[in-house]
Enzyme design. Structure first.
Site, short mmCIF file in Angstrom:
data_model
loop_
_atom_site.label_atom_id
_atom_site.label_comp_id
_atom_site.label_asym_id
_atom_site.label_seq_id
_atom_site.Cartn_x
_atom_site.Cartn_y
_atom_site.Cartn_z
N PRO A 9 0.78 -1.22 0.00
CG PRO A 9 -0.12 -1.10 2.14
CD PRO A 9 0.51 -2.06 1.18
CG ASN A 10 -0.29 4.31 1.23
OD1 ASN A 10 -1.26 4.82 0.70
ND2 ASN A 10 -0.34 3.74 2.42
NE ARG A 17 3.87 6.65 1.59
CZ ARG A 17 4.13 5.43 2.03
NH1 ARG A 17 4.67 4.52 1.23
NH2 ARG A 17 3.87 5.12 3.27
CE1 TYR A 22 8.76 5.19 2.83
CE2 TYR A 22 7.21 7.02 2.90
CZ TYR A 22 7.71 5.85 3.43
OH TYR A 22 7.14 5.32 4.57
CG ASN A 71 8.32 -1.77 0.61
OD1 ASN A 71 7.71 -1.87 1.68
ND2 ASN A 71 8.95 -0.67 0.25
CB ALA A 74 1.31 0.39 6.55
CG HIS A 77 4.92 -1.89 10.43
ND1 HIS A 77 6.25 -2.22 10.57
CD2 HIS A 77 4.89 -0.91 9.49
CE1 HIS A 77 6.98 -1.44 9.76
NE2 HIS A 77 6.17 -0.65 9.09
CG ASP A 84 -0.33 -17.33 8.48
OD1 ASP A 84 0.69 -17.49 9.17
OD2 ASP A 84 -1.47 -17.27 8.97
CD GLU A 95 10.46 -7.22 6.52
OE1 GLU A 95 10.60 -8.34 7.07
OE2 GLU A 95 10.20 -6.18 7.16
CG HIS A 97 10.97 -2.00 5.07
ND1 HIS A 97 9.61 -1.98 4.91
CD2 HIS A 97 11.27 -3.12 5.75
CE1 HIS A 97 9.10 -3.06 5.49
NE2 HIS A 97 10.09 -3.77 6.01
CB ILE A 98 12.13 3.00 0.55
CG1 ILE A 98 11.55 2.20 -0.63
CG2 ILE A 98 12.83 4.26 0.09
CD1 ILE A 98 10.33 2.83 -1.27
CB SER A 99 12.34 4.70 5.30
OG SER A 99 11.33 3.84 5.79
NE ARG A 104 9.72 6.46 8.59
CZ ARG A 104 8.81 6.20 7.65
NH1 ARG A 104 9.03 5.21 6.78
NH2 ARG A 104 7.72 6.92 7.57
NE ARG A 108 6.58 4.74 9.92
CZ ARG A 108 5.50 4.81 9.13
NH1 ARG A 108 5.19 3.81 8.34
NH2 ARG A 108 4.74 5.88 9.13
#
Ligand code: DQA
Length: 141
Positions: A9-10, A17, A22, A71, A74, A77, A84, A95, A97-99, A104, A108
């Site tokens: 999402p996002n 954004r 990001y 990625n 949200a 978390h 699963d 997995e 993540h950009i940040s 943060r 997170r």
């Protein structure tokens, strides 16, 4: 070598954004550069804002491709269902993540999905995805 990239999402709003977190580049631009760096790799890209659609995609490709770069945004978390799904398939999931999520907000810092993943890469901007691709290439060879 088939690698599936999945964004949650996002992440369709990359470039627009929160650019200070990001970056200002779009994923489409980055994806073209990535493909040109690894001409022998067959990349597929999927993005959804919906948890169930992310799970369906993991089921669809997860018995067939050589690795999934995920990625989960949200949902990282919160989503036991994604964990699963990751555990249900045979393809290794990285997995990303950009940040750097650990620098943060506290919420997170915990990932629901890490324990099902082969590894985690975060904090290198869009280069996190390329590092995940490198990891898949290294352990698949
Ligand atoms: C993110 C980090 C998450 O906490 C956040 O919800 C995102 C993006 C990242 O790439 O840094 O949507 O996964």
């Amino acid at each position: 070598m088939k690698i599936q990239i999945i964004n949650g999402p996002n992440l369709n709003l990359l470039g627009v954004r929160e650019p200070t977190i990001y970056g200002s580049g779009t994923f489409t631009e980055f994806f073209e550069t990535l493909k040109s760096k690894y001409p022998t790799v067959e990349f597929e890209y999927f993005q959804s804002n919906t948890e169930g659609c992310l799970i369906d995609k993991i089921h669809e490709v997860g018995f067939d491709c050589d690795g999934i770069v995920l990625n989960a945004g949200a949902y990282t978390h919160t989503s036991v269902a994604l964990l699963d799904a990751i555990k249900a398939v045979t393809a290794p999931v990285i997995e990303v993540h950009i940040s750097n999520v650990h620098c943060r907000e506290e919420f997170r810092h915990h990932s629901m999905i890490s324990s099902g993943c082969k590894g985690v890469i975060c904090g290198f901007g869009l280069d996190s995805y390329r590092l995940a691709v490198e990891a898949i290439l290294n352990f698949r060879q």
